[in-house]
Design a protein around this motif. Sequence first.
Motif, PDB file in Angstrom:
ATOM      1  N   ALA A 107      -4.900  -4.526  22.136  1.00 28.14           N
ATOM      2  CA  ALA A 107      -4.720  -5.841  21.920  1.00 28.14           C
ATOM      3  C   ALA A 107      -5.842  -6.725  21.624  1.00 28.14           C
ATOM      4  N   PHE A 108      -7.074  -6.418  22.528  1.00 27.73           N
ATOM      5  CA  PHE A 108      -8.182  -7.347  22.426  1.00 27.73           C
ATOM      6  C   PHE A 108      -9.237  -6.747  21.603  1.00 27.73           C
ATOM      7  N   SER A 109      -9.398  -5.624  20.904  1.00 30.46           N
ATOM      8  CA  SER A 109     -10.394  -4.981  20.140  1.00 30.46           C
ATOM      9  C   SER A 109     -10.329  -5.551  18.639  1.00 30.46           C
ATOM     10  N   THR A 110     -11.368  -5.423  17.896  1.00 29.25           N
ATOM     11  CA  THR A 110     -11.517  -5.714  16.732  1.00 29.25           C
ATOM     12  C   THR A 110     -11.274  -4.617  15.930  1.00 29.25           C
ATOM     13  N   PRO A 111     -11.085  -4.598  14.573  1.00 25.79           N
ATOM     14  CA  PRO A 111     -10.919  -3.302  13.812  1.00 25.79           C
ATOM     15  C   PRO A 111     -12.329  -2.554  13.578  1.00 25.79           C
ATOM     16  N   SER A 112     -12.477  -1.219  13.995  1.00 24.76           N
ATOM     17  CA  SER A 112     -13.767  -0.483  13.616  1.00 24.76           C
ATOM     18  C   SER A 112     -13.820  -0.209  12.080  1.00 24.76           C
ATOM     19  N   ALA A 113     -14.963   0.473  11.900  1.00 27.88           N
ATOM     20  CA  ALA A 113     -15.190   1.025  10.510  1.00 27.88           C
ATOM     21  C   ALA A 113     -14.132   2.038  10.219  1.00 27.88           C
ATOM     22  N   SER A 114     -13.705   2.891  11.104  1.00 30.80           N
ATOM     23  CA  SER A 114     -12.711   3.858  10.807  1.00 30.80           C
ATOM     24  C   SER A 114     -11.567   3.381  10.485  1.00 30.80           C
ATOM     25  N   ASP A 115     -11.148   2.228  11.012  1.00 29.08           N
ATOM     26  CA  ASP A 115      -9.955   1.301  10.661  1.00 29.08           C
ATOM     27  C   ASP A 115      -9.911   1.016   9.284  1.00 29.08           C
ATOM     28  N   ARG A 116     -11.047   0.277   9.098  1.00 29.07           N
ATOM     29  CA  ARG A 116     -11.356  -0.227   7.769  1.00 29.07           C
ATOM     30  C   ARG A 116     -11.164   0.889   6.707  1.00 29.07           C
ATOM     31  N   GLU A 117     -11.650   1.890   6.896  1.00 30.94           N
ATOM     32  CA  GLU A 117     -11.601   3.081   6.010  1.00 30.94           C
ATOM     33  C   GLU A 117     -10.081   3.402   5.844  1.00 30.94           C
ATOM     34  N   ALA A 118      -9.560   3.609   6.886  1.00 29.58           N
ATOM     35  CA  ALA A 118      -7.914   4.093   6.717  1.00 29.58           C
ATOM     36  C   ALA A 118      -7.170   3.023   5.991  1.00 29.58           C
ATOM     37  N   ALA A 119      -7.624   1.740   6.136  1.00 32.17           N
ATOM     38  CA  ALA A 119      -6.818   0.836   5.259  1.00 32.17           C
ATOM     39  C   ALA A 119      -7.287   0.920   3.844  1.00 32.17           C
ATOM     40  N   LYS A 120      -8.475   1.091   3.580  1.00 25.84           N
ATOM     41  CA  LYS A 120      -8.968   1.273   1.986  1.00 25.84           C
ATOM     42  C   LYS A 120      -8.397   2.495   1.517  1.00 25.84           C
ATOM     43  N   ALA A 121      -8.343   3.606   2.245  1.00 24.90           N
ATOM     44  CA  ALA A 121      -7.732   4.980   1.953  1.00 24.90           C
ATOM     45  C   ALA A 121      -6.213   4.743   1.473  1.00 24.90           C
ATOM     46  N   ALA A 122      -5.549   4.010   2.287  1.00 22.17           N
ATOM     47  CA  ALA A 122      -4.249   3.637   2.114  1.00 22.17           C
ATOM     48  C   ALA A 122      -3.847   3.030   0.585  1.00 22.17           C
ATOM     49  N   LEU A 123      -4.667   1.952   0.514  1.00 21.67           N
ATOM     50  CA  LEU A 123      -4.699   1.110  -0.957  1.00 21.67           C
ATOM     51  C   LEU A 123      -5.050   2.045  -1.968  1.00 21.67           C
ATOM     52  N   GLU A 124      -6.018   2.872  -1.780  1.00 18.24           N
ATOM     53  CA  GLU A 124      -6.394   3.898  -2.650  1.00 18.24           C
ATOM     54  C   GLU A 124      -5.213   4.920  -2.874  1.00 18.24           C
ATOM     55  N   ALA A 125      -4.686   5.144  -2.001  1.00 17.18           N
ATOM     56  CA  ALA A 125      -3.722   6.221  -2.336  1.00 17.18           C
ATOM     57  C   ALA A 125      -2.456   5.727  -3.027  1.00 17.18           C
ATOM     58  N   LEU A 126      -2.197   4.353  -2.959  1.00 16.14           N
ATOM     59  CA  LEU A 126      -1.156   3.915  -3.687  1.00 16.14           C
ATOM     60  C   LEU A 126      -1.606   3.239  -5.242  1.00 16.14           C
ATOM     61  N   SER A 127      -2.857   3.478  -5.483  1.00 14.63           N
ATOM     62  CA  SER A 127      -3.691   2.823  -6.626  1.00 14.63           C
ATOM     63  C   SER A 127      -3.531   1.315  -6.555  1.00 14.63           C
ATOM     64  N   ILE A 128      -3.626   0.741  -5.484  1.00 13.73           N
ATOM     65  CA  ILE A 128      -3.742  -0.773  -5.542  1.00 13.73           C
ATOM     66  C   ILE A 128      -5.076  -1.198  -4.785  1.00 13.73           C
ATOM     67  N   SER A 129      -5.929  -0.597  -4.855  1.00 10.52           N
ATOM     68  CA  SER A 129      -7.303  -0.845  -4.188  1.00 10.52           C
ATOM     69  C   SER A 129      -7.913  -2.152  -4.672  1.00 10.52           C
ATOM     70  N   HIS A 130      -7.498  -2.535  -6.000  1.00 12.44           N
ATOM     71  CA  HIS A 130      -7.909  -3.769  -6.768  1.00 12.44           C
ATOM     72  C   HIS A 130      -7.191  -5.043  -6.045  1.00 12.44           C
ATOM     73  N   LEU A 131      -6.227  -5.015  -5.291  1.00 14.42           N
ATOM     74  CA  LEU A 131      -5.432  -6.008  -4.817  1.00 14.42           C
ATOM     75  C   LEU A 131      -6.054  -6.221  -3.276  1.00 14.42           C
ATOM     76  N   GLY A 132      -7.089  -5.590  -2.648  1.00 13.91           N
ATOM     77  CA  GLY A 132      -7.529  -5.668  -1.653  1.00 13.91           C
ATOM     78  C   GLY A 132      -7.872  -6.953  -1.103  1.00 13.91           C
ATOM     79  N   PRO A 133      -8.788  -7.561  -1.930  1.00 16.13           N
ATOM     80  CA  PRO A 133      -9.551  -9.020  -1.718  1.00 16.13           C
ATOM     81  C   PRO A 133      -8.369 -10.220  -1.866  1.00 16.13           C
ATOM     82  N   ARG A 134      -7.336  -9.846  -2.639  1.00 16.49           N
ATOM     83  CA  ARG A 134      -6.315 -10.937  -3.016  1.00 16.49           C
ATOM     84  C   ARG A 134      -5.756 -11.259  -1.877  1.00 16.49           C
TER      85      ARG A 134
END
Length: 263
Positions: A107-134
């Motif tokens: 509840a009170f923690s912020t996402p770590s580098a590995s959380d960000r990596e997992a999120a980016k990997a999920a976007l990549e897996a669906l070929s929608i990395s380009h949407l990340g900053p939108r």
Amino acid sequence: MTLEAIDLAFGYPRAPVGRDVSLSISTGEVLCLLGPNGCGKTTLFKTLLGLIPSQGGMLRLDGRDVASFSRPEFARRLGYVPQANSAYFPFSVLEVVLMGRASRIGAFSTPSASDREAAKAALEALSISHLGPRLYTAISGGERQMVLIARALAQEPDMIVMDEPTASLDFGNQARVLERIRALAASGLAIVLSTHDPGHAYACADRVALMKKGRLVALGTPAEVVTPARLKELYGIDVAVAFVEAAGRHVCAPSLTQVDVQP
Ligand SMILES: Nc1ncnc2c1ncn2[C@@H]1O[C@H](COP(=O)(O)OP(=O)(O)OP(=O)(O)O)[C@@H](O)[C@H]1O
């Protein structure tokens, strides 16, 4: 993992929706739920996910009563892809996908580098990395649907429940998502999805459950239960079910002569 519903009753306070639902879903399997509008698919899904309490029967995860799991423990195991509704909060797509990590972050923690990596990997897996900053509020309904699937993947669950994951997708993206569903099951996830296209059951499901007025009327392989007789029972229309050699599977096509068209 195995999620098992035994004589499950479900619904809302003072508004029961369904009962006597028994089914199980295990690692590597795709279970497809078909049924007319309002028959109770979403309500059953919310009950399987523990988002609303069951009204009777038993729900077990790996043989253990789900009531004995802590909320975060259960939430880590099961991901949810809800129907893509309107978006109101101007988060970036990457932030929305990061929300899939919430059950792992605390509840009170912020996402770590590995959380960000997992999120980016999920976007990549669906070929929608380009949407990340939108902005999530400024992408199309179909793109939002893909982002919600990425959010569930980022959670790294054992099972994903998908409520009409192809609903707002174009023809190409529907096929891509169905293929992705098969690949996710092959990679060791259990997948439960609902759809309004019975042909999708042939495209991606190992087993199909047919629901009518809150009860299962059939459960079996696509060939066993997605038949013209069953589809007529479910939707009240004549449907041709035929093997199309070029597609390598059965397809379902409603007969349009039964629709009254006024000139
Ligand atoms: N929050 C709620 N409180 C009371 N009744 C509800 C609530 N949400 C849905 N219902 C009712 O429960 C029944 C089942 O709805 P549900 O959304 O589960 O159907 P569904 O099969 O997912 O439908 P669709 O295919 O149209 O998405 C419907 O009669 C609906 O009106």
